[in-house]
Design a protein around this motif. Structure first.
Motif, PDB file in Angstrom:
ATOM      1  N   VAL A 291       0.808  -1.219   0.000  1.00 31.30           N
ATOM      2  CA  VAL A 291       0.000   0.000   0.000  1.00 31.30           C
ATOM      3  C   VAL A 291       0.836   1.262   0.000  1.00 31.30           C
ATOM      4  N   ILE A 292       2.067   1.174   0.472  1.00 28.93           N
ATOM      5  CA  ILE A 292       2.927   2.360   0.544  1.00 28.93           C
ATOM      6  C   ILE A 292       3.182   2.947  -0.839  1.00 28.93           C
ATOM      7  N   CYS A 293       3.023   2.140  -1.881  1.00 31.78           N
ATOM      8  CA  CYS A 293       3.257   2.608  -3.251  1.00 31.78           C
ATOM      9  C   CYS A 293       2.256   3.676  -3.677  1.00 31.78           C
ATOM     10  N   GLY A 294       1.129   3.763  -3.002  1.00 31.16           N
ATOM     11  CA  GLY A 294       0.088   4.714  -3.382  1.00 31.16           C
ATOM     12  C   GLY A 294       0.182   6.067  -2.727  1.00 31.16           C
ATOM     13  N   GLY A 295       1.203   6.290  -1.882  1.00 32.23           N
ATOM     14  CA  GLY A 295       1.297   7.572  -1.197  1.00 32.23           C
ATOM     15  C   GLY A 295       0.043   7.855  -0.386  1.00 32.23           C
ATOM     16  N   MET A 296      -0.531   9.053  -0.578  1.00 33.87           N
ATOM     17  CA  MET A 296      -1.746   9.413   0.143  1.00 33.87           C
ATOM     18  C   MET A 296      -2.980   8.722  -0.428  1.00 33.87           C
ATOM     19  N   GLU A 297      -2.846   8.099  -1.593  1.00 38.17           N
ATOM     20  CA  GLU A 297      -3.965   7.349  -2.176  1.00 38.17           C
ATOM     21  C   GLU A 297      -3.993   5.951  -1.544  1.00 38.17           C
ATOM     22  N   THR A 298      -4.354   5.915  -0.272  1.00 42.63           N
ATOM     23  CA  THR A 298      -4.286   4.670   0.482  1.00 42.63           C
ATOM     24  C   THR A 298      -5.366   3.672   0.103  1.00 42.63           C
ATOM     25  N   HIS A 299      -6.303   4.104  -0.745  1.00 41.34           N
ATOM     26  CA  HIS A 299      -7.352   3.203  -1.222  1.00 41.34           C
ATOM     27  C   HIS A 299      -6.954   2.513  -2.523  1.00 41.34           C
ATOM     28  N   LYS A 300      -5.753   2.788  -3.010  1.00 44.05           N
ATOM     29  CA  LYS A 300      -5.337   2.299  -4.326  1.00 44.05           C
ATOM     30  C   LYS A 300      -4.797   0.874  -4.282  1.00 44.05           C
ATOM     31  N   TRP A 301      -3.990   0.575  -3.267  1.00 46.02           N
ATOM     32  CA  TRP A 301      -3.352  -0.738  -3.156  1.00 46.02           C
ATOM     33  C   TRP A 301      -3.875  -1.486  -1.936  1.00 46.02           C
ATOM     34  N   PHE A 302      -4.186  -2.768  -2.129  1.00 45.29           N
ATOM     35  CA  PHE A 302      -4.657  -3.631  -1.060  1.00 45.29           C
ATOM     36  C   PHE A 302      -3.834  -4.922  -1.093  1.00 45.29           C
TER      37      PHE A 302
END
Length: 322
Positions: A291-302
């Motif tokens: 999830v860290i790959c998404g920065g502030m877009e924490t809904h992007k990676w699961f």
């Protein structure tokens, strides 16, 4: 100084997946976790139920059997713990990484307990450590928490829940059903669209029948010992209050990433730089996973869509060794 081919920072599901891949590839590796196994999951609410089905939470094609289609926190803890113990993965728990320094094409990793040398570092630290603060007077009062664990604590209390995402809605419903007087404070015009599809109708019905009071287009002005002020579509409102759950989301530890030398985008997303084909960051030998790959877009990676990061990274590390 102990030396490894790979050091994995973070012992969550994706960190564990990276460890499994490294072990299968014959690489020397170490997973370093600052808390218990899958620390973030351990700190989830006791009754939390995943949005994903169990097969989408599986790693390394190891079956995840749950009682319901959507597994709960305790089942996930059992699943990932058994993977670690059954595979005898090399994990150091309750050990925090303090500094990572490059020397002569190697990384020196300093922790609270030791120092290691490695050729490659994988950062899989997730985003659950740092809450998004609302930055209002009174936020530092003891009655305010950015984490929610058990609804029993709030029984017979006046509870304000700030937020409209899954964590806030789950907390509001659970605490209401344990006897709390719940008020929802929602920044937008409605309950969040990403709320679990079987939960969203429940909270909307509770609001419409008056069991839970909701303020929309609302922000908190100030929190005091016995009440709080909000600005809402109804104007300035003072609400009697015993406890506040400010469940407004979380973010990765960007300061840690900056200290590593990882470049972040200059916009509000703070996206870290990495090659999506290899997951290698702007620093050679330093990889990002989960999830860290998404920065502030924490809904992007699961878990379900970032499991692939583990074999991708290990494949690239092996190609460099060859």
């Amino acid at each position: 100084m102990q030396r490894f081919d790979v050091i994995i920072i973070g012992g969550g599901p994706i960190g564990i997946a990276c460890g499994l891949e490294a072990k299968k590839a014959g690489l020397s590796y170490l997973i370093i976790e600052k808390g218990p196994i899958v620390n973030s999951l351990f700190n989830y609410p006791i009754n939390m139920q995943f949005f994903s089905s169990s097969e989408k939470l599986e790693i390394d094609e190891i079956p995840f059997i749950s009682k319901e289609a959507k597994p709960k926190r305790n089942e996930a803890l059992e699943y990932y713990r058994r993977i670690v113990t059954s595979n005898k993965l090399a994990v150091h728990l309750f050990e925090e990484v303090k500094r990572v320094e490059q020397r002569d094409n190697k990384f020196i990793v300093e922790t609270t307990k030791s120092t290691y040398e490695t050729s490659n570092v994988i950062v899989a630290t997730g985003f659950y450590d740092l809450p998004n603060k609302i930055n209002v007077p009174g936020e530092d009062l003891a009655k305010v928490s950015h984490y929610y664990k058990d609804p029993h604590f709030y029984a017979s209390q006046k509870l304000a829940v700030i937020g409209a995402s899954n964590s806030a809605i789950d907390a509001a419903l659970e605490c209401y059903r344990k006897g709390a007087e719940v008020t929802l404070i929602i920044r937008g015009p409605e309950v969040g669209k990403r709320v679990k599809y079987w939960v969203r109708p429940d909270i909307i019905n509770r609001i419409e029948e008056g069991s839970i009071k909701a303020y929309y287009d609302a922000t908190v002005n100030e929190i005091r010992e016995n009440n709080l002020d909000i600005n809402s579509s109804e104007g300035l409102v003072t609400i009697p209050n015993d406890f506040v759950l400010a469940l407004t989301g979380y973010m990765p530890n960007f300061e840690f990433l900056k200290r590593l030398g990882i470049q972040l985008s200059s916009d509000e997303k703070l996206l870290p730089t990495y090659n999506p084909d290899t997951m290698e960051s702007n620093i050679e030998g330093l990889y990002l996973a989960g999830v860290i790959c998404g920065g502030m877009e924490t809904h992007k990676w699961f878990i379900e869509n970032s499991r692939i990061h583990a074999p991708t990274i290990i494949k690239h590390i092996l190609s460099k060794k060859v």
